[in-house]
Enzyme design. Structure first.
Site, short mmCIF file in Angstrom:
data_model
loop_
_atom_site.label_atom_id
_atom_site.label_comp_id
_atom_site.label_asym_id
_atom_site.label_seq_id
_atom_site.Cartn_x
_atom_site.Cartn_y
_atom_site.Cartn_z
N CYS A 1 16.85 62.34 32.26
CA CYS A 1 17.15 61.35 31.34
C CYS A 1 17.02 62.19 29.59
O CYS A 1 16.78 63.46 29.53
CB CYS A 1 15.90 60.70 30.66
SG CYS A 1 16.09 60.08 32.64
N GLY B 1 22.00 62.80 32.20
CA GLY B 1 22.24 61.06 32.56
C GLY B 1 23.92 60.59 32.49
O GLY B 1 23.17 59.99 30.94
N ASN C 1 11.98 60.73 29.14
CA ASN C 1 12.23 61.77 30.22
C ASN C 1 11.26 62.26 31.04
O ASN C 1 10.44 63.01 29.57
CB ASN C 1 12.81 62.52 29.04
CG ASN C 1 13.96 64.45 29.96
OD1 ASN C 1 13.61 65.11 28.99
ND2 ASN C 1 13.97 64.24 30.76
N GLY C 2 11.40 63.04 32.33
CA GLY C 2 10.22 63.32 32.59
C GLY C 2 10.13 62.56 34.06
O GLY C 2 10.75 61.35 34.26
N TYR D 1 20.34 75.68 34.18
CA TYR D 1 21.19 74.79 33.91
C TYR D 1 21.50 73.32 33.26
O TYR D 1 21.83 73.11 32.88
CB TYR D 1 21.06 73.98 35.15
CG TYR D 1 22.23 73.11 35.66
CD1 TYR D 1 23.46 73.55 36.21
CD2 TYR D 1 21.45 71.92 35.92
CE1 TYR D 1 24.42 72.30 37.16
CE2 TYR D 1 22.48 70.55 36.62
CZ TYR D 1 23.34 70.94 36.92
OH TYR D 1 25.11 69.69 37.26
#
Length: 488
Positions: free
Chosen positions: A20, A46, A121-122, A261
């Protein structure tokens, strides 16, 4: 953000996927439009769905859509349905089985004290345990998202003020999370006590901005103020900003794979420029595993900065021996086995004029299952390369991530089943080398990995998970939970 099923990545997908991106604006008349732009900059985090929640001083408005930001939030009619000076937004990448509008964020609830929206996010490693407890107490879940757990924890908290209930809720969750949330009077930002996932603070005129990465500040012309610290909660109101630390302070364990990345190369995350770190990784690779060659070729696009660093350090020419097709998306229809087996050629094609007769060093960010690497090596050989050597800008990925990255289960990770030499033979490379864990730390700016207290979360490379995995057994499998008893 992940769904409770926590299923592995798609079988034919040989890349990692961040879960996310989050973004928030407080105090600007174009809050929703700015949020849409911020989400566009965070699209790499995302691509399944996007959503925005806004507040105009009287009520909340919410738009949630499946698909890309640009396909859903560029129309004036959509932004006009999101009035107000404050808004938060979310980009989602779902695991298999987790797609669907009911899981798109921000999630929203009407509490006794007013509306509340949250974007995450997570991944919460005790979400299923908490969900079952909440269900026994009467909570009714409308999604399979672990983010909804936070909503129910706030709703059932015994504290009075919304802020106190929010803090009570986050003290009960485990895992990795960066949150942006919006109430009728406040915007909240929060990172977990270890700071695994990123979150930054910015300013645009008199408005405050929260974002997963600094590239989202750049797109709207906002200035970077600072990173939100590990374990910090920021509260933004019309009066300004204040900061709380509701957890015992701990050493940060930021996700090191953000540098390898996930983050955009033009971002600075956790105080370091991503592009510079990736070039450093390539240089370390060249120092650790240099080999005679004629050309250094990146596997685009994520391998480009590391390949540049490798070429500069090794004194070997850099060139684009593989060209990427940017117009192949996840929705491409593969109607026959013959088309399906073309595989990597849908996204990459060898530049024969550059590769023919050359000893080639291929630089990529990671190897997951190995199937893509094998196809790329063969593609370069078919283009006439004399030798093909593979260099990987991360250590071997031996363990699954439980902190918000869509990874296969451990049994599907090739580095958990084979040695480096065996992987090299499997992908049919003339040689294969990964950067060492200490080399990766050096590239990020640390002397080496501290074995007793690592400076980053590197669990996917080491199996050293920094938090409890309450929902999982010792093998990383989902721990079975008893079913709720049916009424007789």
């Amino acid at each position: 953000m992940d769904d409770f099923s926590l299923l592995p990545a798609q079988p034919d997908d040989d890349r990692f996927h961040e879960e996310c991106g989050v973004f928030g604006v407080f105090g600007h008349p174009d809050a929703a439009a700015l949020t849409a732009l911020g989400l566009h900059a965070l699209q790499h985090r995302g691509q399944e769905a996007a959503g925005i929640a806004a507040h105009d001083g009287r009520q909340f408005s919410i738009e949630r859509h499946i698909g890309l930001v640009g396909d859903n939030f560029t129309r004036k009619a959509v932004i006009d349905r999101l009035p107000g000076h404050r808004a938060i937004g979310h980009n989602r990448y779902s695991t298999t089985g987790g797609a669907g509008l009911r899981n798109v964020q921000p999630m929203f609830a009407e509490f006794a004290g007013g509306g509340f929206a949250v974007a995450h996010n997570g991944n919460l490693t005790n979400a299923m345990t908490l969900k079952r407890e909440l269900q026994r107490r009467g909570s009714l879940f409308q999604s399979t998202s672990d983010t909804e757990t936070i909503i129910h924890l706030i709703a059932t908290s015994n504290h009075g003020r919304l802020l106190d209930r929010f803090i009570d809720a986050i003290r009960r969750i485990e895992g990795a999370y960066s949150l942006v949330a919006l109430s009728e009077k406040k915007m909240l930002g929060c990172r977990d006590p270890l700071g695994v996932r990123p979150l930054v603070l910015g300013r645009l005129d008199d408005a405050y901005i929260l974002a997963s990465e600094t590239c989202a500040l750049d797109i709207i012309g906002a200035s970077y103020v600072r990173d939100i610290n590990a374990g910090e909660v920021v509260i933004i109101t019309d009066e300004g900003i204040e900061s709380l630390y509701p957890f015992e302070r701990q050493a940060s364990r930021f996700c090191i794979f953000e540098y390898v990345y996930f983050a955009r190369p033009d971002s600075a995350v956790d105080g370091r420029g991503v592009y510079a770190v990736r070039k450093n990784i390539g240089a370390e690779l060249a120092r650790e595993s240099g080999i005679a060659a004629d050309i250094v070729v990146p596997v685009p696009d994520s391998g480009v900065p590391a390949a540049i660093g490798y070429a500069e350090e090794a004194g070997i020419p850099f060139d684009l021996g593989i060209i990427r097709n940017h117009y192949v998306g996840r929705t491409f229809i593969e109607p026959t086995d013959a088309i399906r087996h073309m595989g990597v050629k849908l996204k990459h094609n060898a530049n024969r004029a550059i590769l023919a007769g050359k000893r080639v060093i291929l630089v990529d960010d990671s190897i997951v299952r190995g199937t893509t690497s094998m196809k790329i090596v063969q593609m370069v050989r078919d283009a006439g390369a004399a030798e093909v050597h593979m260099r990987i800008a991360s250590p071997p990925t031996t363990d699954s991530c439980f902190y918000g990255v869509d990874t296969p289960e451990k049994s599907k990770l090739i580095a958990a089943q084979m040695s480096v030499e065996e992987i090299g033979r499997y992908i049919k490379a003339d040689s294969l080398a990964f950067i060492s864990i200490d080399g990766l730390y050096r590239a990020v700016g640390e002397a080496k990995r501290n074995g007793d207290l690592p400076q980053f979360c590197d669990a996917c490379f080491t199996g050293d998970y920094p938090t409890r995995l309450s929902d999982f057994d010792d093998r990383g499998k989902i721990r079975p939970l008893p079913l709720l008893a049916e009424a007789s």
